[in-house]
Design a protein around this motif. Sequence first.
Motif, PDB file in Angstrom:
ATOM      1  N   PRO A   1      32.970 -15.161 -11.165  1.00 31.74           N
ATOM      2  CA  PRO A   1      32.161 -15.737 -10.096  1.00 31.74           C
ATOM      3  C   PRO A   1      31.467 -17.003 -10.566  1.00 31.74           C
ATOM      4  O   PRO A   1      31.170 -17.153 -11.741  1.00 31.74           O
ATOM      5  CB  PRO A   1      31.148 -14.642  -9.786  1.00 31.74           C
ATOM      6  N   GLU A   2      31.203 -17.934  -9.654  1.00 33.16           N
ATOM      7  CA  GLU A   2      30.567 -19.204 -10.002  1.00 33.16           C
ATOM      8  C   GLU A   2      29.234 -19.007 -10.713  1.00 33.16           C
ATOM      9  O   GLU A   2      28.992 -19.543 -11.752  1.00 33.16           O
ATOM     10  CB  GLU A   2      30.363 -20.043  -8.735  1.00 33.16           C
ATOM     11  N   THR A   3      28.383 -18.228 -10.082  1.00 33.35           N
ATOM     12  CA  THR A   3      27.134 -17.881 -10.756  1.00 33.35           C
ATOM     13  C   THR A   3      26.915 -16.388 -10.587  1.00 33.35           C
ATOM     14  O   THR A   3      27.240 -15.822  -9.554  1.00 33.35           O
ATOM     15  CB  THR A   3      25.907 -18.589 -10.143  1.00 33.35           C
TER      16      THR A   3
ATOM     17  N   LYS B   1      21.177 -18.503 -14.155  1.00 32.02           N
ATOM     18  CA  LYS B   1      20.795 -19.807 -13.611  1.00 32.02           C
ATOM     19  C   LYS B   1      21.840 -20.871 -13.952  1.00 32.02           C
ATOM     20  O   LYS B   1      21.737 -22.004 -13.524  1.00 32.02           O
ATOM     21  CB  LYS B   1      19.426 -20.236 -14.164  1.00 32.02           C
ATOM     22  N   VAL B   2      22.825 -20.470 -14.722  1.00 26.18           N
ATOM     23  CA  VAL B   2      23.842 -21.431 -15.156  1.00 26.18           C
ATOM     24  C   VAL B   2      25.217 -20.912 -14.715  1.00 26.18           C
ATOM     25  O   VAL B   2      25.491 -19.725 -14.847  1.00 26.18           O
ATOM     26  CB  VAL B   2      23.833 -21.538 -16.698  1.00 26.18           C
ATOM     27  N   PRO B   3      26.054 -21.807 -14.146  1.00 20.60           N
ATOM     28  CA  PRO B   3      27.393 -21.338 -13.785  1.00 20.60           C
ATOM     29  C   PRO B   3      28.199 -21.018 -15.047  1.00 20.60           C
ATOM     30  O   PRO B   3      28.288 -21.859 -15.941  1.00 20.60           O
ATOM     31  CB  PRO B   3      28.005 -22.507 -13.027  1.00 20.60           C
ATOM     32  N   THR B   4      28.744 -19.808 -15.116  1.00 20.04           N
ATOM     33  CA  THR B   4      29.413 -19.420 -16.352  1.00 20.04           C
ATOM     34  C   THR B   4      30.906 -19.722 -16.332  1.00 20.04           C
ATOM     35  O   THR B   4      31.552 -19.640 -17.357  1.00 20.04           O
ATOM     36  CB  THR B   4      29.208 -17.918 -16.642  1.00 20.04           C
ATOM     37  N   LYS B   5      31.442 -20.086 -15.150  1.00 22.08           N
ATOM     38  CA  LYS B   5      32.890 -20.284 -15.068  1.00 22.08           C
ATOM     39  C   LYS B   5      33.372 -21.379 -16.022  1.00 22.08           C
ATOM     40  O   LYS B   5      34.288 -21.173 -16.803  1.00 22.08           O
ATOM     41  CB  LYS B   5      33.279 -20.634 -13.626  1.00 22.08           C
ATOM     42  N   LEU B   6      32.699 -22.521 -15.965  1.00 21.44           N
ATOM     43  CA  LEU B   6      33.063 -23.634 -16.834  1.00 21.44           C
ATOM     44  C   LEU B   6      32.901 -23.242 -18.306  1.00 21.44           C
ATOM     45  O   LEU B   6      33.723 -23.578 -19.153  1.00 21.44           O
ATOM     46  CB  LEU B   6      32.202 -24.858 -16.497  1.00 21.44           C
TER      47      LEU B   6
END
Lengths: 135, 119
Positions: free
Chosen positions: A120-122, B95-100
């Motif tokens: 998921p994005e976040t 709070k941080v997008p983990t995908k990248l």
Amino acid sequence: MKDWIIALLAGGVTGVLSAWGVGGGSLLILFMTGVQGMDQPLSQGINLLYFLPTSLTALVSHLKNRLIDIKLALCAVAAGAVTTALSSLLATGLDTQVVRKIFGAFVVIIGITELFRKCPETRRPDEGTQDTTRE
Amino acid sequence: MLSDKAKSALAGAAAGVVNGFFGAGGGMVLVPLLIGWVKMDQRKAFASSVFIILPLCAVSAAVYLLRTEFDFLRALPYLIGGLAGGFIGGRIFGKVPTKLLHRIFGILLIIGGVRAIAS
């Protein structure tokens, strides 16, 4: 002194990643062996040791939130304690270069699965491995 | 059919092999097994894996400390940094997008892994 600060930063960055469930430990080992030129068993030992206090803080909040399936987890601990002792004995008995190469193959596989994994994005703070202090 | 307890024990055994041999990565094996095979809820799987991996790390760490020349002075900055990083990471989790991050992490592992194999 410079080495000390670099080590501190490397530990810090991978510690943050670990808290987010992004397996910082394997990255830390690669850094210690590949960049700092430390040998494989020392690097692995450091990583194991560093996981103890770090995960203890996460565990307290998980227990408080009753997120752990104690019965099933204890079965896993009983079996895992035996296999982990045996594989630690094996790894510390083998030639360190051999262990390093096998470790390399292992992280390449993990790396490929990370590249293609869906995530998921976040994630909400209440979904993950750490900081589950709120209900 | 295996019971959930037996499946969990086998998953723990697999995680133990990886954890002891590589000194890392037990959770990467355990969490998918708990979710996909033992059919544990995702949050419970993450939390339970910490509970399971902690004692396994203690066992492995004891073996490594006893059987290798452990240099505590070289270990110390990593331990302090890791502790601080884990604490900070926990505070700002979500709070941080983990995908990248996962993608970058994957690329770094592949580069580092290939270098280790070639070493």
